[in-house]
Enzyme design. Structure first.
Site, short mmCIF file in Angstrom:
data_model
loop_
_atom_site.label_atom_id
_atom_site.label_comp_id
_atom_site.label_asym_id
_atom_site.label_seq_id
_atom_site.Cartn_x
_atom_site.Cartn_y
_atom_site.Cartn_z
N LYS A 118 0.57 3.53 -2.88
CA LYS A 118 -0.55 4.48 -3.03
C LYS A 118 -0.04 5.92 -2.98
O LYS A 118 -0.61 6.82 -3.60
CB LYS A 118 -1.60 4.21 -1.95
CG LYS A 118 -2.30 2.85 -2.14
CD LYS A 118 -3.21 2.50 -0.98
CE LYS A 118 -4.17 1.35 -1.25
NZ LYS A 118 -3.65 0.00 -1.11
N TYR A 166 -4.27 3.24 7.53
CA TYR A 166 -5.57 2.55 7.48
C TYR A 166 -6.49 3.06 8.59
O TYR A 166 -6.48 4.25 8.90
CB TYR A 166 -5.41 1.02 7.60
CG TYR A 166 -4.27 0.40 6.87
CD1 TYR A 166 -4.00 0.73 5.55
CD2 TYR A 166 -3.47 -0.56 7.48
CE1 TYR A 166 -2.96 0.11 4.87
CE2 TYR A 166 -2.43 -1.17 6.80
CZ TYR A 166 -2.18 -0.82 5.51
OH TYR A 166 -1.15 -1.43 4.85
N SER A 180 0.79 -1.24 0.00
CA SER A 180 0.00 0.00 0.00
C SER A 180 0.82 1.28 0.00
O SER A 180 0.26 2.36 -0.21
CB SER A 180 -0.94 0.03 1.20
OG SER A 180 -2.12 -0.65 0.89
N VAL A 217 1.09 -3.89 3.69
CA VAL A 217 1.01 -5.21 4.32
C VAL A 217 2.25 -6.07 4.07
O VAL A 217 2.36 -7.17 4.60
CB VAL A 217 -0.28 -5.99 3.94
CG1 VAL A 217 -1.51 -5.35 4.55
CG2 VAL A 217 -0.40 -6.13 2.43
N TYR A 266 -2.56 -1.46 -10.80
CA TYR A 266 -2.61 -1.41 -9.33
C TYR A 266 -1.81 -2.56 -8.72
O TYR A 266 -0.99 -2.35 -7.81
CB TYR A 266 -4.08 -1.45 -8.87
CG TYR A 266 -4.21 -1.60 -7.36
CD1 TYR A 266 -4.05 -0.52 -6.51
CD2 TYR A 266 -4.48 -2.85 -6.79
CE1 TYR A 266 -4.15 -0.66 -5.14
CE2 TYR A 266 -4.58 -3.00 -5.42
CZ TYR A 266 -4.40 -1.91 -4.60
OH TYR A 266 -4.49 -2.06 -3.23
N1 GLN Z 1 -1.94 -5.25 -2.47
C1 GLN Z 1 -2.63 -5.12 -1.21
C2 GLN Z 1 -4.13 -5.18 -1.45
O1 GLN Z 1 -4.55 -4.63 -2.40
C3 GLN Z 1 -2.24 -3.84 -0.56
C4 GLN Z 1 -2.91 -3.66 0.77
C5 GLN Z 1 -2.08 -3.02 1.82
O2 GLN Z 1 -0.85 -2.99 1.80
N2 GLN Z 1 -2.75 -2.61 2.83
O3 GLN Z 1 -4.88 -5.77 -0.71
#
Ligand code: GLN
Length: 319
Positions: A81, A254, A78, A272, A202
């Site tokens: 992002k 988050y 993530s 994650v 993505y």
């Molecule tokens: N690739 C992961 C997902 O789309 C990224 C989520 C994350 O790092 N929180 O679920």
């Protein structure tokens, strides 16, 4: 998990003290990692060693301060992002970007579909899956993965960043929740790109191989208002950096962003894969790797280390 600290009595700008506190933060982080576990909903991530922990703190002058696993590559997840948002601001502009995605935290899990279905047609913010997928759709119309990868390398000041093929395959095979999000966006008529092309971009961006050092460098670029302090090259306009940092602060961790903001107070983004990238004023970037995650999906050791650093070095944005 969070604890409270006495206010420090030493000079928080003394390099020797800073080094000592970073070492303590590393020890705390390594210890706290025992309370977490590696993500397994993307099967490839379950292979990480939950005992791994590393931290890198980098300023514009002088050598970075590093402890532990700072060279080991892992998937950015993530934290990409932030790169997607920066690219959208740079190549599409503020007005166009925020015509298609909001700026509000959700208080929901990063992969939640709830509010997207019931409250708002546009994703709440670029730091949750729905928002990042929406931005990937916009980017897919103006650039391909190779161009976005070049931008990611410049943004993290790391030419070694490459696609982790195994993670990418694992994500695309199992990413049904993200597939649901992209088709929900399409059904609402708000998706800007082709759904499969959007998802592919993505997933690829989530699968970039970084290390704690590249994340510290990302934080440093943000601290330097979007300019690479080593080459002088401007990567992103300073006005956009303020927007990115604000969204990292309010939405970057988050549904733990509020508590993290109070207790740590450093604009940060987690993934994650176990990474956290933090950016401290105009001073330095912090990169952490600790794949053992807490219940919200944030690096358990990373949070412990960053909390220690923030308290002892007075790094809270409002200190
Ligand atoms: N690739 C992961 C997902 O789309 C990224 C989520 C994350 O790092 N929180 O679920």
């Amino acid at each position: 998990m969070y604890s409270t600290y006495e206010q420090p009595e030493f000079d928080v700008h003394d390099p020797a003290e800073i080094r000592r506190v970073i070492y303590e933060a590393y020890c705390n982080g390594k210890e706290a990692a025992a309370n977490g576990r590696a993500a397994d909903y993307i099967p490839e991530l379950a292979k990480a060693d939950p005992g791994d922990f590393g931290i890198c703190v980098m300023g514009a002058e002088g050598d970075p301060i590093v402890f532990g696993e700072v060279e080991k590559r892992f998937s950015i997840q993530s934290i990409s992002k932030v790169i997607n948002l920066a690219a959208a601001l740079k190549f599409l502009g503020f007005r166009e970007t925020f015509s298609h995605v909001g700026m509000e935290p959700t208080g929901d899990a990063f992969n939640s579909i709830l509010k997207l279905d019931t409250v708002s047609d546009l994703p709440f913010n670029p730091m949750i899956n729905a928002g990042a997928i929406q931005i990937a759709g916009m980017l897919s119309n103006v650039m391909d993965f190779g161009e976005l990868l070049d931008f990611a390398r410049a943004f993290c000041m790391d030419d070694g960043i490459a696609l982790n093929e195994a993670v990418y395959r694992s994500e695309s095979e199992t990413g049904d929740r993200n597939r649901a999000i992209v088709y929900l966006l399409k059904s609402k008529g708000v998706l800007q790109g082709d759904p499969e092309k959007t998802l592919d971009l993505y997933f690829r961006m989530c699968s970039l191989n970084v290390n704690a050092r590249s994340l510290a460098q990302m934080g440093l670029l943000l601290a330097c208002d979007g300019q690479n302090p080593f080459t002088g090259r401007h990567i992103v306009h300073p006005g956009y950096i303020r927007t990115i940092k604000s969204l990292m602060f309010t939405c970057g961790m988050y549904d733990e962003s509020g508590e993290y903001g109070v207790r740590v107070g450093i604009p940060s983004k987690s993934g994650v894969g176990g990474g956290i990238a933090g950016t401290v004023g105009h001073r330095f970037g912090i990169g952490v790797y600790g794949p053992a995650l807490n219940k919200k999906g944030n690096s358990a050791g990373g949070i412990a280390a960053l909390e220690h650093l923030s308290h002892l070095l007075k790094l809270n944005a409002f200190s």
